[in-house]
Scaffold this motif. Structure first.
Motif, PDB file in Angstrom:
ATOM      1  N   THR A  26       0.869  -1.165   0.000  1.00  0.00           N
ATOM      2  CA  THR A  26       0.000   0.000   0.000  1.00  0.00           C
ATOM      3  C   THR A  26       0.909   1.219   0.000  1.00  0.00           C
ATOM      4  OG1 THR A  26      -1.699  -1.150   1.248  1.00  0.00           O
ATOM      5  CG2 THR A  26      -1.780   1.247   1.276  1.00  0.00           C
ATOM      6  N   TYR A  27       0.636   2.147  -0.904  1.00  0.00           N
ATOM      7  CA  TYR A  27       1.449   3.365  -1.005  1.00  0.00           C
ATOM      8  C   TYR A  27       0.582   4.532  -0.576  1.00  0.00           C
ATOM      9  CZ  TYR A  27       4.885   6.661  -2.774  1.00  0.00           C
ATOM     10  OH  TYR A  27       5.836   7.643  -2.873  1.00  0.00           O
ATOM     11  N   LYS A  28       0.979   5.191   0.508  1.00  0.00           N
ATOM     12  CA  LYS A  28       0.214   6.325   1.020  1.00  0.00           C
ATOM     13  C   LYS A  28       0.961   7.611   0.710  1.00  0.00           C
ATOM     14  CE  LYS A  28      -2.007   8.153   5.135  1.00  0.00           C
ATOM     15  NZ  LYS A  28      -2.176   8.008   6.581  1.00  0.00           N
ATOM     16  N   ALA A  29       0.326   8.448  -0.109  1.00  0.00           N
ATOM     17  CA  ALA A  29       0.883   9.751  -0.458  1.00  0.00           C
ATOM     18  C   ALA A  29       0.046  10.819   0.231  1.00  0.00           C
ATOM     19  CB  ALA A  29       0.863   9.933  -1.972  1.00  0.00           C
ATOM     20  N   THR A  30       0.357  12.063  -0.013  1.00  0.00           N
ATOM     21  CA  THR A  30      -0.407  13.156   0.565  1.00  0.00           C
ATOM     22  C   THR A  30      -1.785  13.223  -0.077  1.00  0.00           C
ATOM     23  OG1 THR A  30       1.660  14.352   0.871  1.00  0.00           O
ATOM     24  CG2 THR A  30      -0.379  15.626   1.083  1.00  0.00           C
ATOM     25  N   GLY A  31      -2.814  12.898   0.680  1.00  0.00           N
ATOM     26  CA  GLY A  31      -4.175  13.035   0.196  1.00  0.00           C
ATOM     27  C   GLY A  31      -4.789  11.832  -0.488  1.00  0.00           C
ATOM     28  N   PHE A  32      -4.041  10.759  -0.700  1.00  0.00           N
ATOM     29  CA  PHE A  32      -4.612   9.565  -1.320  1.00  0.00           C
ATOM     30  C   PHE A  32      -3.755   8.343  -1.029  1.00  0.00           C
ATOM     31  CE2 PHE A  32      -1.650  11.100  -4.448  1.00  0.00           C
ATOM     32  CZ  PHE A  32      -1.102   9.956  -5.007  1.00  0.00           C
ATOM     33  N   VAL A  33      -4.344   7.172  -1.300  1.00  0.00           N
ATOM     34  CA  VAL A  33      -3.671   5.894  -1.066  1.00  0.00           C
ATOM     35  C   VAL A  33      -3.813   5.035  -2.311  1.00  0.00           C
ATOM     36  CG1 VAL A  33      -3.734   3.763   0.287  1.00  0.00           C
ATOM     37  CG2 VAL A  33      -4.099   5.956   1.414  1.00  0.00           C
ATOM     38  N   ILE A  34      -2.739   4.368  -2.712  1.00  0.00           N
ATOM     39  CA  ILE A  34      -2.791   3.343  -3.751  1.00  0.00           C
ATOM     40  C   ILE A  34      -2.813   2.012  -2.997  1.00  0.00           C
ATOM     41  CG2 ILE A  34      -1.685   2.321  -5.768  1.00  0.00           C
ATOM     42  CD1 ILE A  34      -0.237   5.033  -6.163  1.00  0.00           C
ATOM     43  N   ALA A  35      -3.965   1.339  -3.019  1.00  0.00           N
ATOM     44  CA  ALA A  35      -4.177   0.170  -2.162  1.00  0.00           C
ATOM     45  C   ALA A  35      -3.323  -1.030  -2.551  1.00  0.00           C
ATOM     46  CB  ALA A  35      -5.647  -0.217  -2.163  1.00  0.00           C
ATOM     47  N   GLU A  36      -3.150  -1.297  -3.835  1.00  0.00           N
ATOM     48  CA  GLU A  36      -2.353  -2.451  -4.269  1.00  0.00           C
ATOM     49  C   GLU A  36      -1.384  -2.001  -5.350  1.00  0.00           C
ATOM     50  OE1 GLU A  36      -4.871  -5.658  -5.457  1.00  0.00           O
ATOM     51  OE2 GLU A  36      -5.425  -6.137  -3.398  1.00  0.00           O
ATOM     52  N   LEU A  37      -0.140  -1.833  -4.953  1.00  0.00           N
ATOM     53  CA  LEU A  37       0.915  -1.413  -5.874  1.00  0.00           C
ATOM     54  C   LEU A  37       2.006  -2.474  -5.830  1.00  0.00           C
ATOM     55  CD1 LEU A  37       2.021   0.908  -7.677  1.00  0.00           C
ATOM     56  CD2 LEU A  37       3.140   1.792  -5.624  1.00  0.00           C
ATOM     57  N   LYS A  38       2.398  -2.990  -6.976  1.00  0.00           N
ATOM     58  CA  LYS A  38       3.434  -4.015  -7.015  1.00  0.00           C
ATOM     59  C   LYS A  38       4.791  -3.342  -7.180  1.00  0.00           C
ATOM     60  CE  LYS A  38       3.792  -8.746  -8.435  1.00  0.00           C
ATOM     61  NZ  LYS A  38       3.338  -9.783  -9.332  1.00  0.00           N
ATOM     62  N   VAL A  39       5.694  -3.640  -6.259  1.00  0.00           N
ATOM     63  CA  VAL A  39       7.028  -3.044  -6.237  1.00  0.00           C
ATOM     64  C   VAL A  39       8.069  -4.139  -6.046  1.00  0.00           C
ATOM     65  CG1 VAL A  39       6.110  -0.912  -5.238  1.00  0.00           C
ATOM     66  CG2 VAL A  39       7.078  -2.653  -3.734  1.00  0.00           C
ATOM     67  N   VAL A  40       9.333  -3.772  -6.176  1.00  0.00           N
ATOM     68  CA  VAL A  40      10.442  -4.697  -5.934  1.00  0.00           C
ATOM     69  C   VAL A  40      11.362  -4.065  -4.896  1.00  0.00           C
ATOM     70  CG1 VAL A  40      12.451  -5.836  -6.947  1.00  0.00           C
ATOM     71  CG2 VAL A  40      10.325  -5.648  -8.268  1.00  0.00           C
ATOM     72  N   PHE A  41      11.631  -4.800  -3.819  1.00  0.00           N
ATOM     73  CA  PHE A  41      12.576  -4.351  -2.804  1.00  0.00           C
ATOM     74  C   PHE A  41      13.953  -4.906  -3.140  1.00  0.00           C
ATOM     75  CE2 PHE A  41       8.611  -3.871  -0.599  1.00  0.00           C
ATOM     76  CZ  PHE A  41       8.809  -2.788   0.233  1.00  0.00           C
ATOM     77  N   THR A  42      14.974  -4.070  -3.040  1.00  0.00           N
ATOM     78  CA  THR A  42      16.344  -4.530  -3.250  1.00  0.00           C
ATOM     79  C   THR A  42      16.954  -4.878  -1.898  1.00  0.00           C
ATOM     80  OG1 THR A  42      17.306  -2.334  -3.070  1.00  0.00           O
ATOM     81  CG2 THR A  42      16.589  -3.048  -5.264  1.00  0.00           C
ATOM     82  N   ARG A  43      18.171  -5.323  -1.900  1.00  0.00           N
ATOM     83  CA  ARG A  43      18.855  -5.704  -0.667  1.00  0.00           C
ATOM     84  C   ARG A  43      19.056  -4.480   0.222  1.00  0.00           C
ATOM     85  NH1 ARG A  43      23.430  -9.662  -3.245  1.00  0.00           N
ATOM     86  NH2 ARG A  43      21.925 -11.033  -4.217  1.00  0.00           N
TER      87      ARG A  43
END
Length: 105
Positions: A26-43
């Motif tokens: 979940t990506y929370k920005a100022t004033g809105f939320v993207i409930a399902e966002l696919k991302v990649v975490f690095t080391r």
């Protein structure tokens, strides 16, 4: 177009990375939320500071790779990650957006 093959290869590598290591957040920005966002975490980078004999403080930093086409506000306008934005994994782990060092975005 001399760059077309490189761009095609980059897209293929990105899609493969998302399939093999992509995580829904979940990506929370100022004033809105993207409930399902696919991302990649690095080391992670890790710093440990020994505070006393009883405990130590550990800080981990992760790079989070996000397809810019998916990081948009509700009107469809692309946004840039900013200080104060929050990324939360489904397990509840919270990451706060920070600026990178001078060599990274």
């Amino acid at each position: 177009m001399p760059n077309a093959p490189a761009l095609t290869l980059q897209k293929l590598l990105w899609r493969t990375l998302l399939k093999t290591r992509g995580v829904l957040v979940t990506y929370k920005a100022t004033g809105f939320v993207i409930a399902e966002l696919k991302v990649v975490f690095t080391r992670p980078g890790e710093d440990q500071v020994d505070m006393s004999d009883n405990f130590s403080l550990v800080s981990k930093q992760w790079d989070v790779l996000i397809d810019p086409a998916t990081l948009v506000n509700p009107t469809g306008t692309p946004i840039e990650p900013e200080l104060g934005h929050v990324i939360t994994k489904l397990d509840g782990t919270v990451y706060r957006v920070q600026s990178g060092d001078g060599s990274r975005n």
